[in-house]
Scaffold this motif. Structure first.
Motif, mmCIF file in Angstrom:
data_model
loop_
_atom_site.group_PDB
_atom_site.id
_atom_site.type_symbol
_atom_site.label_atom_id
_atom_site.label_comp_id
_atom_site.label_asym_id
_atom_site.label_seq_id
_atom_site.Cartn_x
_atom_site.Cartn_y
_atom_site.Cartn_z
ATOM 1 N N ARG A 230 0.835 -1.205 0.000
ATOM 2 C CA ARG A 230 0.000 0.000 0.000
ATOM 3 C C ARG A 230 0.873 1.259 0.000
ATOM 4 N NH1 ARG A 230 -5.467 1.264 -0.757
ATOM 5 N NH2 ARG A 230 -5.985 3.143 0.408
ATOM 6 N N THR A 231 1.914 1.256 0.808
ATOM 7 C CA THR A 231 2.794 2.422 0.879
ATOM 8 C C THR A 231 3.492 2.656 -0.456
ATOM 9 O OG1 THR A 231 3.193 1.930 3.212
ATOM 10 C CG2 THR A 231 4.670 3.490 2.169
ATOM 11 N N LEU A 232 3.908 1.585 -1.104
ATOM 12 C CA LEU A 232 4.528 1.711 -2.418
ATOM 13 C C LEU A 232 3.553 2.308 -3.431
ATOM 14 C CD1 LEU A 232 6.511 -1.650 -2.656
ATOM 15 C CD2 LEU A 232 7.477 0.653 -2.509
ATOM 16 N N LEU A 233 2.286 1.897 -3.353
ATOM 17 C CA LEU A 233 1.274 2.439 -4.257
ATOM 18 C C LEU A 233 1.084 3.928 -4.012
ATOM 19 C CD1 LEU A 233 -0.982 2.180 -6.351
ATOM 20 C CD2 LEU A 233 -2.521 1.464 -4.493
ATOM 21 N N LEU A 234 1.019 4.323 -2.741
ATOM 22 C CA LEU A 234 0.845 5.742 -2.405
ATOM 23 C C LEU A 234 2.049 6.556 -2.888
ATOM 24 C CD1 LEU A 234 -0.564 5.407 1.239
ATOM 25 C CD2 LEU A 234 -1.855 5.791 -0.868
ATOM 26 N N ALA A 235 3.242 6.013 -2.706
ATOM 27 C CA ALA A 235 4.448 6.708 -3.163
ATOM 28 C C ALA A 235 4.443 6.857 -4.678
ATOM 29 C CB ALA A 235 5.689 5.950 -2.706
ATOM 30 N N LEU A 236 3.981 5.813 -5.364
ATOM 31 C CA LEU A 236 3.917 5.860 -6.829
ATOM 32 C C LEU A 236 2.941 6.950 -7.294
ATOM 33 C CD1 LEU A 236 4.669 4.644 -9.573
ATOM 34 C CD2 LEU A 236 2.795 3.015 -9.280
ATOM 35 N N ILE A 237 1.838 7.115 -6.576
ATOM 36 C CA ILE A 237 0.864 8.159 -6.922
ATOM 37 C C ILE A 237 1.513 9.532 -6.834
ATOM 38 C CG2 ILE A 237 -1.235 9.333 -6.121
ATOM 39 C CD1 ILE A 237 -2.339 6.586 -5.375
ATOM 40 N N VAL A 238 2.298 9.755 -5.782
ATOM 41 C CA VAL A 238 2.972 11.047 -5.603
ATOM 42 C C VAL A 238 3.917 11.319 -6.772
ATOM 43 C CG1 VAL A 238 4.575 12.349 -4.162
ATOM 44 C CG2 VAL A 238 2.793 10.963 -3.097
ATOM 45 N N VAL A 239 4.701 10.323 -7.136
ATOM 46 C CA VAL A 239 5.672 10.489 -8.220
ATOM 47 C C VAL A 239 4.962 10.749 -9.549
ATOM 48 C CG1 VAL A 239 7.485 9.345 -9.549
ATOM 49 C CG2 VAL A 239 7.430 9.113 -7.062
ATOM 50 N N VAL A 240 3.874 10.028 -9.811
ATOM 51 C CA VAL A 240 3.126 10.217 -11.062
ATOM 52 C C VAL A 240 2.533 11.627 -11.114
ATOM 53 C CG1 VAL A 240 1.087 9.502 -12.355
ATOM 54 C CG2 VAL A 240 2.633 7.780 -11.433
ATOM 55 N N LEU A 241 1.996 12.091 -9.986
ATOM 56 C CA LEU A 241 1.447 13.450 -9.941
ATOM 57 C C LEU A 241 2.521 14.483 -10.264
ATOM 58 C CD1 LEU A 241 -0.813 13.198 -6.755
ATOM 59 C CD2 LEU A 241 -1.602 13.527 -9.103
ATOM 60 N N ALA A 242 3.703 14.294 -9.694
ATOM 61 C CA ALA A 242 4.806 15.222 -9.963
ATOM 62 C C ALA A 242 5.240 15.134 -11.421
ATOM 63 C CB ALA A 242 5.987 14.910 -9.044
ATOM 64 N N LEU A 243 5.220 13.914 -11.965
ATOM 65 C CA LEU A 243 5.634 13.704 -13.348
ATOM 66 C C LEU A 243 4.666 14.363 -14.326
ATOM 67 C CD1 LEU A 243 7.892 12.280 -14.884
ATOM 68 C CD2 LEU A 243 6.455 10.240 -14.989
#
Length: 205
Positions: A144-157
């Motif tokens: 779950r934490t990895l998924l949340l972190a991925l969301i942050v990176v995608v938003l920044a991207l």
């Protein structure tokens, strides 16, 4: 639909889009060229990826546990942002070609974006405190934490390259001598103030 995931996406989007040193340095580079702006945006995203990885690994907890290390990183980050601000203000009286030449190849804006974000030690601590709030009780924390972190990176991207492209789209107007100097004065002043705040804050604590 996962309500917690939707809520986290909204909170993370607000955090990513919040104006700050990252936003300002992307705008500054986008005024030079589209490639410089996008490269800087990708650098910021790379720094954010580093922070989220640190948060997931729990390394950010070390910064909280060792105040001296946290203070040193804050001072280093503030000094770098202040350096960018002063350099931007010094370029106001120089020809636009000289400013563009100073930006250098894509590697330099990429490095500026990465270092500006990576030297912000508040980011991993923010994620360390935020991510667990959106992990459902009883569910495996790591996926779950990895998924949340991925969301942050995608938003920044999405966000930072979009900012760079928008500035470039308005470039015909923004690159007029008066407009360019005004924007550079604003961004240089903003970076300088941010750098001073980042430097003074740990010294007061």
């Amino acid at each position: 639909m996962d309500a917690q995931l939707i809520a986290f996406t909204g909170v993370a989007a607000g955090m990513v889009a919040m104006p700050g040193a990252d936003f300002t340095v992307v705008v500054r580079n986008a005024l030079v060229s589209r490639r410089a702006g996008v490269a800087c945006a990708l650098g910021v995203t790379g720094g954010l990826l580093l922070h989220t990885a640190l948060a997931v690994a729990g390394v950010a907890a070390v910064l909280t546990a060792v105040p001296a290390l946290f203070r040193a990183l804050r001072l280093l980050g503030g000094a770098y942002v202040l350096y960018l601000g002063v350099r931007t203000l010094r370029s106001l009286g120089r020809p636009r070609r000289a400013v563009a030449d100073e930006a250098g190849p894509d590697a330099r804006p990429l490095r500026q974006g990465f270092v500006t974000n990576a030297l912000n030690p508040k980011a991993p601590i923010t994620f360390l405190s935020l991510l667990p709030q959106f992990v459902p009780a009883g569910s495996p924390a790591l996926p779950r934490t990895l998924l949340l972190a991925l969301i942050v990176v995608v938003l920044a991207l999405v966000w930072f390259p979009a900012v760079a492209l928008l500035v470039d789209r308005l470039g015909r107007w923004l690159r007029r001598p008066r407009a360019a100097r005004a924007v550079e004065a604003v961004t240089g002043t903003a970076l300088t103030i941010l750098g001073l705040v980042l430097l003074l804050e740990p010294l007061r604590s």
